[in-house]
Write a protein that holds these residues in place. Structure first.
Motif, PDB file in Angstrom:
ATOM      1  N   VAL A  15       0.835  -1.198   0.000  1.00  0.00           N
ATOM      2  CA  VAL A  15       0.000   0.000   0.000  1.00  0.00           C
ATOM      3  C   VAL A  15       0.867   1.244   0.000  1.00  0.00           C
ATOM      4  O   VAL A  15       0.600   2.224  -0.693  1.00  0.00           O
ATOM      5  N   LEU A  16       1.940   1.232   0.786  1.00  0.00           N
ATOM      6  CA  LEU A  16       2.858   2.367   0.818  1.00  0.00           C
ATOM      7  C   LEU A  16       3.519   2.556  -0.533  1.00  0.00           C
ATOM      8  O   LEU A  16       3.664   3.670  -1.033  1.00  0.00           O
ATOM      9  N   ALA A  17       3.910   1.436  -1.140  1.00  0.00           N
ATOM     10  CA  ALA A  17       4.640   1.505  -2.401  1.00  0.00           C
ATOM     11  C   ALA A  17       3.743   1.838  -3.572  1.00  0.00           C
ATOM     12  O   ALA A  17       4.116   2.612  -4.443  1.00  0.00           O
ATOM     13  N   HIS A  18       2.546   1.238  -3.610  1.00  0.00           N
ATOM     14  CA  HIS A  18       1.720   1.391  -4.792  1.00  0.00           C
ATOM     15  C   HIS A  18       0.318   1.894  -4.490  1.00  0.00           C
ATOM     16  O   HIS A  18      -0.485   2.065  -5.375  1.00  0.00           O
ATOM     17  N   GLY A  19       0.026   2.101  -3.200  1.00  0.00           N
ATOM     18  CA  GLY A  19      -1.252   2.690  -2.864  1.00  0.00           C
ATOM     19  C   GLY A  19      -1.298   4.105  -3.386  1.00  0.00           C
ATOM     20  O   GLY A  19      -2.298   4.563  -3.912  1.00  0.00           O
ATOM     21  N   GLN A  20      -0.189   4.824  -3.224  1.00  0.00           N
ATOM     22  CA  GLN A  20      -0.103   6.103  -3.904  1.00  0.00           C
ATOM     23  C   GLN A  20       0.187   5.843  -5.375  1.00  0.00           C
ATOM     24  O   GLN A  20       0.095   6.733  -6.205  1.00  0.00           O
ATOM     25  N   GLN A  21       0.489   4.556  -5.724  1.00  0.00           N
ATOM     26  CA  GLN A  21       0.546   4.040  -7.080  1.00  0.00           C
ATOM     27  C   GLN A  21       1.637   4.689  -7.920  1.00  0.00           C
ATOM     28  O   GLN A  21       2.483   4.006  -8.450  1.00  0.00           O
ATOM     29  N   ALA A  22       1.643   5.989  -8.060  1.00  0.00           N
ATOM     30  CA  ALA A  22       2.660   6.681  -8.847  1.00  0.00           C
ATOM     31  C   ALA A  22       3.458   7.583  -7.910  1.00  0.00           C
ATOM     32  O   ALA A  22       2.962   8.018  -6.879  1.00  0.00           O
ATOM     33  N   PRO A  23       4.729   7.858  -8.248  1.00  0.00           N
ATOM     34  CA  PRO A  23       5.528   8.744  -7.407  1.00  0.00           C
ATOM     35  C   PRO A  23       4.841  10.097  -7.210  1.00  0.00           C
ATOM     36  O   PRO A  23       4.163  10.609  -8.087  1.00  0.00           O
ATOM     37  N   GLN A  24       5.049  10.667  -6.050  1.00  0.00           N
ATOM     38  CA  GLN A  24       4.385  11.906  -5.662  1.00  0.00           C
ATOM     39  C   GLN A  24       5.380  13.049  -5.724  1.00  0.00           C
ATOM     40  O   GLN A  24       6.500  12.945  -5.233  1.00  0.00           O
ATOM     41  N   TYR A  25       4.968  14.174  -6.342  1.00  0.00           N
ATOM     42  CA  TYR A  25       5.829  15.340  -6.456  1.00  0.00           C
ATOM     43  C   TYR A  25       5.121  16.562  -5.896  1.00  0.00           C
ATOM     44  O   TYR A  25       3.894  16.640  -5.881  1.00  0.00           O
ATOM     45  N   THR A  26       5.910  17.532  -5.476  1.00  0.00           N
ATOM     46  CA  THR A  26       5.367  18.823  -5.080  1.00  0.00           C
ATOM     47  C   THR A  26       5.520  19.844  -6.201  1.00  0.00           C
ATOM     48  O   THR A  26       4.635  20.657  -6.445  1.00  0.00           O
ATOM     49  N   GLN A  27       6.645  19.783  -6.918  1.00  0.00           N
ATOM     50  CA  GLN A  27       6.928  20.759  -7.971  1.00  0.00           C
ATOM     51  C   GLN A  27       6.615  20.178  -9.352  1.00  0.00           C
ATOM     52  O   GLN A  27       7.388  20.307 -10.291  1.00  0.00           O
ATOM     53  N   TYR A  28       5.453  19.531  -9.448  1.00  0.00           N
ATOM     54  CA  TYR A  28       5.018  18.901 -10.688  1.00  0.00           C
ATOM     55  C   TYR A  28       4.891  19.908 -11.834  1.00  0.00           C
ATOM     56  O   TYR A  28       5.030  19.570 -13.003  1.00  0.00           O
ATOM     57  N   MET A  29       4.618  21.179 -11.488  1.00  0.00           N
ATOM     58  CA  MET A  29       4.321  22.181 -12.512  1.00  0.00           C
ATOM     59  C   MET A  29       5.528  22.520 -13.389  1.00  0.00           C
ATOM     60  O   MET A  29       5.376  23.109 -14.444  1.00  0.00           O
ATOM     61  N   TYR A  30       6.739  22.125 -12.969  1.00  0.00           N
ATOM     62  CA  TYR A  30       7.919  22.433 -13.760  1.00  0.00           C
ATOM     63  C   TYR A  30       8.301  21.312 -14.732  1.00  0.00           C
ATOM     64  O   TYR A  30       9.158  21.514 -15.584  1.00  0.00           O
ATOM     65  N   ASN A  31       7.700  20.150 -14.585  1.00  0.00           N
ATOM     66  CA  ASN A  31       7.959  19.066 -15.535  1.00  0.00           C
ATOM     67  C   ASN A  31       6.698  18.226 -15.714  1.00  0.00           C
ATOM     68  O   ASN A  31       6.658  17.061 -15.329  1.00  0.00           O
ATOM     69  N   PRO A  32       5.656  18.781 -16.332  1.00  0.00           N
ATOM     70  CA  PRO A  32       4.410  18.039 -16.507  1.00  0.00           C
ATOM     71  C   PRO A  32       4.555  16.778 -17.355  1.00  0.00           C
ATOM     72  O   PRO A  32       3.684  15.903 -17.305  1.00  0.00           O
ATOM     73  N   SER A  33       5.636  16.662 -18.134  1.00  0.00           N
ATOM     74  CA  SER A  33       5.788  15.481 -18.991  1.00  0.00           C
ATOM     75  C   SER A  33       5.886  14.196 -18.175  1.00  0.00           C
ATOM     76  O   SER A  33       5.675  13.105 -18.710  1.00  0.00           O
ATOM     77  N   THR A  34       6.196  14.305 -16.884  1.00  0.00           N
ATOM     78  CA  THR A  34       6.217  13.125 -16.016  1.00  0.00           C
ATOM     79  C   THR A  34       4.881  12.394 -16.065  1.00  0.00           C
ATOM     80  O   THR A  34       4.837  11.163 -16.062  1.00  0.00           O
ATOM     81  N   VAL A  35       3.793  13.159 -16.118  1.00  0.00           N
ATOM     82  CA  VAL A  35       2.463  12.544 -16.151  1.00  0.00           C
ATOM     83  C   VAL A  35       1.700  12.840 -17.439  1.00  0.00           C
ATOM     84  O   VAL A  35       0.691  12.197 -17.708  1.00  0.00           O
ATOM     85  N   ASN A  36       2.168  13.815 -18.237  1.00  0.00           N
ATOM     86  CA  ASN A  36       1.450  14.176 -19.462  1.00  0.00           C
ATOM     87  C   ASN A  36       2.426  14.249 -20.642  1.00  0.00           C
ATOM     88  O   ASN A  36       3.192  15.211 -20.769  1.00  0.00           O
ATOM     89  N   PRO A  37       2.400  13.244 -21.532  1.00  0.00           N
ATOM     90  CA  PRO A  37       3.353  13.225 -22.650  1.00  0.00           C
ATOM     91  C   PRO A  37       3.131  14.343 -23.658  1.00  0.00           C
ATOM     92  O   PRO A  37       4.035  14.656 -24.444  1.00  0.00           O
ATOM     93  N   ALA A  38       1.952  14.962 -23.667  1.00  0.00           N
ATOM     94  CA  ALA A  38       1.679  16.031 -24.623  1.00  0.00           C
ATOM     95  C   ALA A  38       2.505  17.284 -24.342  1.00  0.00           C
ATOM     96  O   ALA A  38       2.598  18.179 -25.192  1.00  0.00           O
TER      97      ALA A  38
END
Length: 304
Positions: A15-38
């Motif tokens: 649950v700890l490893a994959h309950g959050q399922q994907a890695p969690q970021y705070t500064q996601y806004m500087y590299n959106p390609s991590t979750v959005n390939p567009a």
């Protein structure tokens, strides 16, 4: 009872490893390609990005994440591409993800654009059960380590943007994949995530810009996750801001444009849940480097 206890501990680790399922970021806004390939290629130049995050410092087995990514447009076309390598270590598990992204952009009036993206990923999972405290070393689950378990996946995204605004929607992993199944009655599945994101830049004064942004992560079987952030940019050099993760944490953000090409940022999270009693917060640092051609420049007004 001991066997059930071990299975329960493994379930909690999962649950700890994959309950959050994907890695969690705070500064996601500087590299959106991590979750959005567009997003790849949208900056108009080659961009290299590196991030390291250590989460819940002081809690044994807490997540540690490292990510290196590069993306750029293909000159003379409407295409962009990117590649990234992600390392995510949680407890006894160690997962490596290699991803390749491709985008296609439609150009509209008023310098607005709509990009479509595709993502292909390959995941390698390793789990070393010998690192656990063994209350009954003879149990089968302790003897069956997982080594380089490979699982491929695909993703897709949309990204609309202009010089001051962006909206995005993506599913970086469309396929529901099984991570492992050691005892035929304990398994953890990788479920698809739907990400929605948006942000806008406001010119408050000649030297001060303000950018609110949000990202929402929707996962089947898990509570809605909503991150809201606000950032201020002074003289196109110094950035300071704050973020709030719904019912989870608050964050402070800071960054500095060291040169025309190089930006460095730092984020600190503190939990708002009972988990705060067992850790001293999370730290995140990243570097962003732009490779510029002779006639290109960084569009600082975009601020994303």
């Amino acid at each position: 009872m001991k066997k059930k206890f071990i299975i329960y501990i493994l379930f909690l680790i999962g649950v700890l490893a994959h309950g959050q399922q994907a890695p969690q970021y705070t500064q996601y806004m500087y590299n959106p390609s991590t979750v959005n390939p567009a997003y790849v290629g949208s900056t108009g130049n080659t961009r290299i990005y590196g991030l390291y995050r250590t989460q819940w410092v002081g809690l044994e087995g807490a997540p540690k994440t490292a990510n290196i990514a590069m993306n750029k447009p293909i000159e003379g076309s409407k295409l962009g591409y990117g590649v990234s390598v992600l390392s995510d270590k949680i407890g006894v598990s160690d997962e490596t993800q290699i991803a390749a992204d491709l985008s296609y952009t439609l150009f509209f009036e008023n310098d607005s654009r709509l990009a479509f993206g595709l993502k292909a990923t390959g995941n390698l999972l390793n789990i070393d059960y010998t690192k656990l405290n063994q209350y009954n070393p003879g149990e089968q689950v302790i003897q069956n380590n997982i080594t380089n378990h490979f699982s491929p996946n695909i993703g897709a995204g949309l990204y609309y943007y202009n010089k001051t605004t962006y909206f995005g929607a993506s599913v970086p992993m469309i396929l529901n994949t099984r991570k492992y199944d050691d005892l035929n009655n304990t398994q953890i599945n990788q479920r698809y995530h739907l990400y929605l994101m948006a942000g806008k830049v406001y010119d408050l004064t000649y030297s001060l810009k303000f950018k609110p942004a949000l990202v929402s992560k929707i996962v089947s079987g898990a509570p809605l996750q909503l991150d809201i952030s606000t950032n201020f940019m002074f003289n196109e050099k110094f950035i300071i801001g704050a973020a709030y993760r719904w019912s989870a944490s608050v964050s402070m953000l800071a960054g500095f444009q060291l040169s025309h090409n190089l930006y460095i940022g730092y984020g600190y999270d503190t939990e708002t849940t009972k988990l705060s009693n067992y850790n001293s917060g999370s730290h995140e640092i990243f570097l962003q480097f732009d490779l510029l051609g002779k006639n290109s420049k960084v569009e600082t007004p975009r601020f994303f």
